[in-house]
Design an enzyme around this catalytic site. Structure first.
Site, PDB file in Angstrom:
ATOM      1  CG  LEU A   1       9.187  15.841  13.627  1.00 45.36           C
ATOM      2  CD1 LEU A   1       8.988  15.481  15.098  1.00 45.36           C
ATOM      3  CD2 LEU A   1      10.674  15.781  13.262  1.00 45.36           C
TER       4      LEU A   1
ATOM      5  CE  LYS B   1      -2.398   3.145   1.948  1.00 35.98           C
ATOM      6  NZ  LYS B   1      -1.030   3.149   1.474  1.00 35.98           N
TER       7      LYS B   1
ATOM      8  CB  THR C   1      18.501   9.744   4.720  1.00 37.59           C
ATOM      9  OG1 THR C   1      19.298   8.666   4.210  1.00 37.59           O
ATOM     10  CG2 THR C   1      19.286  10.488   5.780  1.00 37.59           C
ATOM     11  N   GLY C   2      15.802   7.512   4.162  1.00 39.10           N
ATOM     12  CA  GLY C   2      14.674   7.144   3.310  1.00 39.10           C
ATOM     13  C   GLY C   2      14.943   7.113   1.829  1.00 39.10           C
TER      14      GLY C   2
ATOM     15  CG  HIS D   1     -20.189 -17.649  11.681  1.00 40.61           C
ATOM     16  ND1 HIS D   1     -19.872 -17.765  10.351  1.00 40.61           N
ATOM     17  CD2 HIS D   1     -21.544 -17.579  11.760  1.00 40.61           C
ATOM     18  CE1 HIS D   1     -20.990 -17.780   9.639  1.00 40.61           C
ATOM     19  NE2 HIS D   1     -22.022 -17.665  10.469  1.00 40.61           N
TER      20      HIS D   1
ATOM     21  CB  VAL E   1       7.205   3.895 -20.684  1.00 43.96           C
ATOM     22  CG1 VAL E   1       7.221   5.406 -20.878  1.00 43.96           C
ATOM     23  CG2 VAL E   1       5.801   3.431 -20.300  1.00 43.96           C
TER      24      VAL E   1
ATOM     25  CG  ASP F   1      11.949   3.368   2.026  1.00 48.13           C
ATOM     26  OD1 ASP F   1      11.583   2.308   2.573  1.00 48.13           O
ATOM     27  OD2 ASP F   1      11.158   4.141   1.443  1.00 48.13           O
TER      28      ASP F   1
ATOM     29  CB  ALA G   1       5.910   2.427   6.911  1.00 48.12           C
TER      30      ALA G   1
ATOM     31  CB  ILE H   1       3.011   3.709  -5.132  1.00 49.09           C
ATOM     32  CG1 ILE H   1       3.718   3.359  -3.813  1.00 49.09           C
ATOM     33  CG2 ILE H   1       2.679   5.198  -5.178  1.00 49.09           C
ATOM     34  CD1 ILE H   1       5.048   4.057  -3.603  1.00 49.09           C
TER      35      ILE H   1
END
Ligand code: FAD
Length: 468
Positions: free
Chosen positions: A38, A51, A144-145, A446, A239, A314, A322, A185
């Site tokens: 998941l 990360k 479904t991203g 501070h 490119v 997405d 996210a 990314i």
């Protein structure tokens, strides 16, 4: 066959948060995920693993470059890359286990298999072994991203021409790496490998890195990544082709002058964005429309063209983040339950987890100019902050943009230590429509990095930063 109030397809941060919120609201909820694990991109091949590697590589880089200045003397540190990758996997496994627990706790039924609409009120789940089952729903949520995308002339072979997914589990620390794309990314993964000793070259089509953020941030990040990590940047380069030569890759590009140039590297990492993923969903067959980019089309309530089926994250328009997916998941669950939630897209923060970190919320200076909106700008450099000098994190600044007449904060842009966390204060202030003066009158502890925000707000209000 079972019947559900809500079936959520996809268990990324959009889908699983939506499922939890649905369950909290008393809706009988199912979650469909095609993989065994998941958590979607975020937990398995995105936010969390990147990360984990950023943190590991930062520790190494600090031990190598900065400990001596702190008066800590150690033998030259070495890298056990296998262990680094193993630790990253442990972090993923723990997080995925946590998610399984949350599904159980909230009594969400989880089905593993590809979810495909059979009718506009039922979904068929096909498992890896080919067996399938069909379940009815009153409402469905498509979550479904996305998947990494590429460019014409670049065929990803997952061996030497790779995407972020492979870059998170390489068998070795490469000697050299070309990264196509100077976006979030690419720069995060570029930082990981540059810190570990890889010679990194970034080839970017636009004339700036992180081009969608406030221009000043990209400029400063490029300067610091070059200075601290030796990353080389080739901007305004188009490119044309990438080839795998067996033990290395060759990238051919056209520079600003129209000349053809080439780069050789052990690996070429292609980070040119991601595309919505809808394969196997059978959405078109039940009348769900997609736009030209392949994203599921939704209205302002995140409803698809079939009104009781929603889409989030997405797979729909908006920033591929996210936390944006999570907020949309919550909103949709609450709308299904009859509530009237609201999501302010202007206040979805954008963060780059390089070092220094980069974070942004609200309008950029370029957007305000385009809108012809009259604004004032306040800026404060981290080098003027005691906390930053204590930790030797003096690169970067905080910039506050406020309406010229009303002083309302319109945008906050930061590059510096821990700004990924500090941006939450700016987002909160803007959510309550604070003025720059409001922020400047809040007592900040501070010494903390957060004082840079207060000082930038003072500078924006009437040029009265205290420590500059
Ligand atoms: P996803 O997380 O992509 O999940 C979709 C899920 O749906 C997947 O598990 C997929 O298997 C499943 N699925 C697809 N089709 C079907 C089907 N037919 N049936 C069943 N299941 C299906 N964002 C941040 O905010 N912060 C970051 O630091 C960050 N770092 C990132 C680093 C990297 C390297 C990458 C690649 C991305 C990063 N992102 C980050 C982006 C973030 O991961 C995505 O925005 C987020 O995961 C999107 O969530 P989602 O729920 O829309 O989709």
């Amino acid at each position: 066959m079972a019947s559900f109030d809500v079936v959520v397809i996809g268990s990324g941060p959009g889908g699983y948060v939506c499922a939890i919120r649905c369950a909290q609201l008393g809706l009988k909820t199912a979650l469909v995920e095609k993989y065994d694990s998941l958590g979607g991109t975020c937990l398995n091949v995105g936010c969390i693993p990147s990360k984990a590697l950023l943190d590991s590589s930062e520790h190494y880089h600090n031990a190598l470059e900065n400990f001596a200045q702190h008066g800590i003397v150690i033998n030259k540190p070495a890298i056990d890359f296998g262990q680094m990758i193993k630790r990253k996997q442990t972090v993923i496994d723990q997080t995925v286990d946590g998610l399984k627990f949350l599904m159980k706790k909230n009594k969400i039924e989880v089905f593993h298999g590809v979810g495909s609409f059979a009718t506009s009120n039922s979904v068929t789940v096909t498992k890896v072994d080919g067996t399938s089952e069909t379940h009815d729903f009153k409402h469905a949520v498509i979550a479904t991203g996305s998947k990494p995308s590429t460019l014409p002339g670049i065929a990803i072979d997952k061996k030497r021409i790779i995407t972020s997914t492979e870059a998170l589990s390489l068998p070795e620390v490469p000697g050299t790496m070309v990264i196509i794309g100077g976006g979030v990314i690419g720069l995060e993964l570029g930082s990981v490998y540059a810190r570990l000793g890889t010679k990194v070259q970034v080839v970017e089509y636009f004339d700036s890195i992180i081009p969608s953020m406030d221009r000043s941030l990209g400029k400063e990040l490029q300067r610091v990544m070059k200075k601290n990590l030796g990353v080389e940047f080739f901007l305004s380069h188009k490119v044309l082709q990438v080839t795998n030569q067996g033990d290395h890759t060759t990238v051919t590009a056209e520079n600003q002058k129209g000349e053809t140039v080439s780069f050789q590297a052990d690996y070429t990492l292609v980070c040119v964005g991601r595309k919505a993923y809808t394969e196997g969903l059978n959405a078109g067959a039940i009348g769900i429309e997609q736009d030209q980019a392949g994203r599921i089309q939704v209205n302002e309530h995140l409803q698809t063209s079939v009104k009781h089926i929603y889409a989030i994250g997405d797979v729909v328009k908006g920033p591929m983040l996210a936390h944006k997916a999570e907020e949309e998941g919550t909103c949709v669950a609450e709308m299904i339950a009859g509530q009237k939630p609201h999501l302010n897209y202007l206040l979805v923060p954008g963060v780059v987890y390089t070092w220094p970190e980069v974070a942004s919320v609200g309008y950029t200076e370029e957007q305000l100019k385009e809108q012809k909106r009259e604004y004032k700008s306040g800026q404060f450099p981290f080098r003027a902050l005691g906390r930053a000098r204590a930790s030797m994190d003096i690169d970067g600044f905080v910039k506050v943009l406020a309406d010229k007449t009303t002083d309302e904060v319109l945008g906050v842009h930061m590059i510096g230590p821990r700004v990924a966390d500090i941006i939450a204060e700016a987002a909160m202030a803007m959510e309550y429509r604070a003025s720059a003066e409001d922020i400047s009158r809040i007592c900040h502890a501070h010494p903390t990095f957060t004082e840079a925000l207060k000082e930038a707000a003072l500078d924006a209000t009437d040029k009265r930063a205290l420590h500059m």
